[in-house]
Design a protein around this motif. Sequence first.
Motif, PDB file in Angstrom:
ATOM      1  N   THR A 194      22.515  35.071  55.150  1.00  0.00           N
ATOM      2  CA  THR A 194      21.392  34.619  54.401  1.00  0.00           C
ATOM      3  C   THR A 194      20.918  33.405  54.992  1.00  0.00           C
ATOM      4  O   THR A 194      19.897  32.852  54.371  1.00  0.00           O
ATOM      5  CB  THR A 194      21.981  34.504  53.059  1.00  0.00           C
ATOM      6  N   ASP A 197      22.294  44.101  46.716  1.00  0.00           N
ATOM      7  CA  ASP A 197      22.782  45.230  46.425  1.00  0.00           C
ATOM      8  C   ASP A 197      23.172  46.267  47.370  1.00  0.00           C
ATOM      9  O   ASP A 197      24.402  46.569  47.520  1.00  0.00           O
ATOM     10  CB  ASP A 197      22.024  46.047  45.423  1.00  0.00           C
ATOM     11  N   ALA A 198      22.175  46.365  48.207  1.00  0.00           N
ATOM     12  CA  ALA A 198      22.550  47.010  49.442  1.00  0.00           C
ATOM     13  C   ALA A 198      23.701  46.531  50.557  1.00  0.00           C
ATOM     14  O   ALA A 198      24.464  47.255  50.809  1.00  0.00           O
ATOM     15  CB  ALA A 198      21.253  47.362  50.291  1.00  0.00           C
ATOM     16  N   ARG A 241      12.664  39.672  55.706  1.00  0.00           N
ATOM     17  CA  ARG A 241      13.476  40.555  54.728  1.00  0.00           C
ATOM     18  C   ARG A 241      14.378  41.639  55.054  1.00  0.00           C
ATOM     19  O   ARG A 241      13.831  42.306  55.788  1.00  0.00           O
ATOM     20  CB  ARG A 241      12.424  40.989  53.545  1.00  0.00           C
ATOM     21  N   LEU A 242      15.539  41.698  54.749  1.00  0.00           N
ATOM     22  CA  LEU A 242      16.500  43.034  55.282  1.00  0.00           C
ATOM     23  C   LEU A 242      16.382  43.549  53.927  1.00  0.00           C
ATOM     24  O   LEU A 242      17.225  43.254  53.033  1.00  0.00           O
ATOM     25  CB  LEU A 242      17.740  42.418  55.580  1.00  0.00           C
ATOM     26  N   THR A 243      15.820  44.666  53.623  1.00  0.00           N
ATOM     27  CA  THR A 243      15.896  45.624  52.418  1.00  0.00           C
ATOM     28  C   THR A 243      16.454  47.128  53.064  1.00  0.00           C
ATOM     29  O   THR A 243      17.011  47.845  52.172  1.00  0.00           O
ATOM     30  CB  THR A 243      14.685  45.880  51.786  1.00  0.00           C
ATOM     31  N   GLU A 244      16.072  47.519  54.313  1.00  0.00           N
ATOM     32  CA  GLU A 244      16.407  48.800  54.866  1.00  0.00           C
ATOM     33  C   GLU A 244      18.076  48.619  55.160  1.00  0.00           C
ATOM     34  O   GLU A 244      18.385  47.541  55.927  1.00  0.00           O
ATOM     35  CB  GLU A 244      15.797  49.187  55.885  1.00  0.00           C
ATOM     36  N   ARG A 245      18.787  49.719  54.743  1.00  0.00           N
ATOM     37  CA  ARG A 245      20.201  49.813  55.116  1.00  0.00           C
ATOM     38  C   ARG A 245      20.554  49.539  56.508  1.00  0.00           C
ATOM     39  O   ARG A 245      21.418  49.001  56.926  1.00  0.00           O
ATOM     40  CB  ARG A 245      20.919  51.163  54.611  1.00  0.00           C
ATOM     41  N   TYR A 304      16.279  36.991  54.247  1.00  0.00           N
ATOM     42  CA  TYR A 304      16.565  37.456  52.722  1.00  0.00           C
ATOM     43  C   TYR A 304      17.176  38.762  52.599  1.00  0.00           C
ATOM     44  O   TYR A 304      16.471  39.799  53.263  1.00  0.00           O
ATOM     45  CB  TYR A 304      14.864  37.396  52.043  1.00  0.00           C
ATOM     46  N   VAL A 305      18.065  39.050  52.172  1.00  0.00           N
ATOM     47  CA  VAL A 305      18.773  40.262  52.118  1.00  0.00           C
ATOM     48  C   VAL A 305      19.039  40.934  50.589  1.00  0.00           C
ATOM     49  O   VAL A 305      18.926  40.227  49.652  1.00  0.00           O
ATOM     50  CB  VAL A 305      20.468  40.109  52.606  1.00  0.00           C
ATOM     51  N   ASP A 306      18.736  42.270  50.714  1.00  0.00           N
ATOM     52  CA  ASP A 306      18.906  42.955  49.632  1.00  0.00           C
ATOM     53  C   ASP A 306      20.472  43.108  49.313  1.00  0.00           C
ATOM     54  O   ASP A 306      21.185  43.609  49.698  1.00  0.00           O
ATOM     55  CB  ASP A 306      18.464  44.497  49.707  1.00  0.00           C
ATOM     56  N   ILE A 363      20.079  46.085  57.729  1.00  0.00           N
ATOM     57  CA  ILE A 363      21.517  45.403  57.064  1.00  0.00           C
ATOM     58  C   ILE A 363      22.643  45.668  58.146  1.00  0.00           C
ATOM     59  O   ILE A 363      23.525  44.821  58.417  1.00  0.00           O
ATOM     60  CB  ILE A 363      21.736  45.578  55.693  1.00  0.00           C
TER      61      ILE A 363
END
Length: 58
Positions: free
Chosen positions: A41, A49-50, A12-16, A45-47, A19
């Motif tokens: 992708t 919105d960010a 998972r990539l959630t931290e800016r 798995y990417v956030d 990313i």
Amino acid sequence: MERYVEDYQKRRLTERVDIIAAINILRSQGCDYDDLIEEITKVFYVDLDAFNEIVMAA
């Protein structure tokens, strides 16, 4: 670019910062901005919105 990872292996990539690092790696490998989301992708798995905020600011 040929990349494919099974869904259960995706990180998972959630931290800016993570990313941005992934985007920088893809760009250094010649990936166009239009293809970034498709390529990133395949591996993560990417956030979204960010991701969109980062790409729109670039």
